[in-house]
Design a protein around this motif. Structure first.
Motif, short mmCIF file in Angstrom:
data_model
loop_
_atom_site.label_atom_id
_atom_site.label_comp_id
_atom_site.label_asym_id
_atom_site.label_seq_id
_atom_site.Cartn_x
_atom_site.Cartn_y
_atom_site.Cartn_z
N THR A 46 -25.25 49.61 -38.74
CA THR A 46 -25.40 50.94 -38.16
C THR A 46 -25.49 52.00 -39.26
OG1 THR A 46 -24.15 50.29 -36.19
CG2 THR A 46 -24.35 52.64 -36.60
N GLY A 50 -28.04 55.54 -41.60
CA GLY A 50 -27.48 56.87 -41.72
C GLY A 50 -28.27 57.74 -42.68
N LYS A 74 -33.57 58.93 -37.29
CA LYS A 74 -32.54 59.43 -36.39
C LYS A 74 -32.62 58.81 -35.01
CE LYS A 74 -31.82 63.92 -38.64
NZ LYS A 74 -31.88 65.40 -38.47
N THR A 77 -30.78 55.58 -35.37
CA THR A 77 -29.35 55.85 -35.55
C THR A 77 -28.69 56.18 -34.22
OG1 THR A 77 -29.81 56.75 -37.75
CG2 THR A 77 -27.68 57.28 -36.78
N GLU A 81 -25.59 54.02 -32.66
CA GLU A 81 -24.28 54.65 -32.49
C GLU A 81 -23.81 54.55 -31.04
OE1 GLU A 81 -22.16 55.63 -34.53
OE2 GLU A 81 -23.30 55.71 -36.41
#
Length: 291
Positions: A46, A50, A74, A77, A81
């Protein structure tokens, strides 16, 4: 090709070395490439997407997920998340009764699709979660379904639902829209609800001037009054629901709209409003499956 920053390289190297050290403590022969990959935590993968690894994304990782919308790290990500806590629940054999399992499944399938459309097709053909989910013993009635001939456009453009003041609603977590003989595929989360709002330009002006976080919903209502009047809604008194919008992670997106196949006078799925389980919406083929 963009260079990879020292910070990114150091962070990756540190995680890999910690894994190798742990594996060597178990067995001198466990320090193989396959064992290292298997030994790295889900958090490592994960974090690999970032912000500190933006250069690595541009140089290499983006090639592993060529279907990512707009090629933006993003987007990957955000999905990872959201999946991470769910994966941890699975790993620790925690209860999933309160979890939105089909939403999490769709997140996984979408990530697979960004890597390879064929991978998603293969997974959809073999996964058994959807069939098992339809047999779930707990289906909380948590979704308000409203007729939305005019309200659907207002929601799509402004993230709101308005209706006459004084109409009674049970507390609900989600709101769904029924229009054109189908339940629309966007199930919005109800963020705020207020009844008996004066729907005038004067009230909009007053609410818009209220400052501070405590009054942020007042300012949103002011914007809603202005937007709805521009769309032709007349003055009076209304109640308003502020909703999560399309693309918001709190919004449930179905694979397709749910058709209503019955016909004839008085056969509409929703006359005034009704309550259902959002779980049944996620697995329904048509409105006869909704309960």
């Amino acid at each position: 090709m963009p260079s990879i920053t020292g910070e990114s390289h150091d962070a990756i190297s540190k995680s890999i070395e910690a894994t190798r050290t742990r594996l060597r403590g178990l067995s001198a022969r466990r320090d193989s490439r396959d064992q290292i990959i298997a030994g790295l935590s889900f958090g490592f993968w994960t974090e690999l997407f970032g912000s500190k690894h933006e250069d690595l994304w541009r140089a290499a990782l983006s090639n592993a997920l060529p279907g990512t919308p707009a090629g933006r790290r993003k987007n990957v990500t955000a999905k990872l998340e959201r999946l991470r806590p769910f994966r941890n629940r699975l790993a620790h054999h925690d209860s999933l009764l309160s979890q939105d399992v089909l939403f999490q499944l769709e997140e996984m399938l979408t990530l697979a699709e960004w890597m390879s459309p064929g991978a998603r097709i293969w997974l959809e053909r073999h996964e058994k979660v959807s069939d098992l989910y339809r047999q779930r013993p707990v289906t909380p009635i948590d979704t308000l379904v409203v007729p939305a001939t005019e309200a659907w456009d207002l929601y799509e453009n402004n993230g709101i639902y308005i209706c006459p003041a004084g109409r009674n609603f049970r507390p609900s977590k989600y709101l769904a829209f029924y229009a054109n003989k189908e339940i629309k595929p966007t199930i919005a989360q109800i963020l705020y609800h207020r009844d008996n709002v004066e729907w005038t330009t004067t009230e909009a002006a007053r609410l818009s001037t209220l400052a501070g976080d405590a009054n942020k919903n007042d300012r949103k209502i002011a914007a809603a009054i202005t937007a709805s009047q521009a769309a032709g809604w007349t003055g009076g008194r209304y109640q308003i629901f502020l909703l999560s919008r399309v693309g918001d992670p709190r919004t449930i997106e179905l694979k397709a709209a749910i058709p209503h196949l019955q016909s004839g006078r008085g056969s509409a799925f929703v006359q005034r409003h009704r309550y259902v389980s959002h779980h049944s919406l996620q697995s329904a083929k048509d409105t006869s499956d909704v309960k």
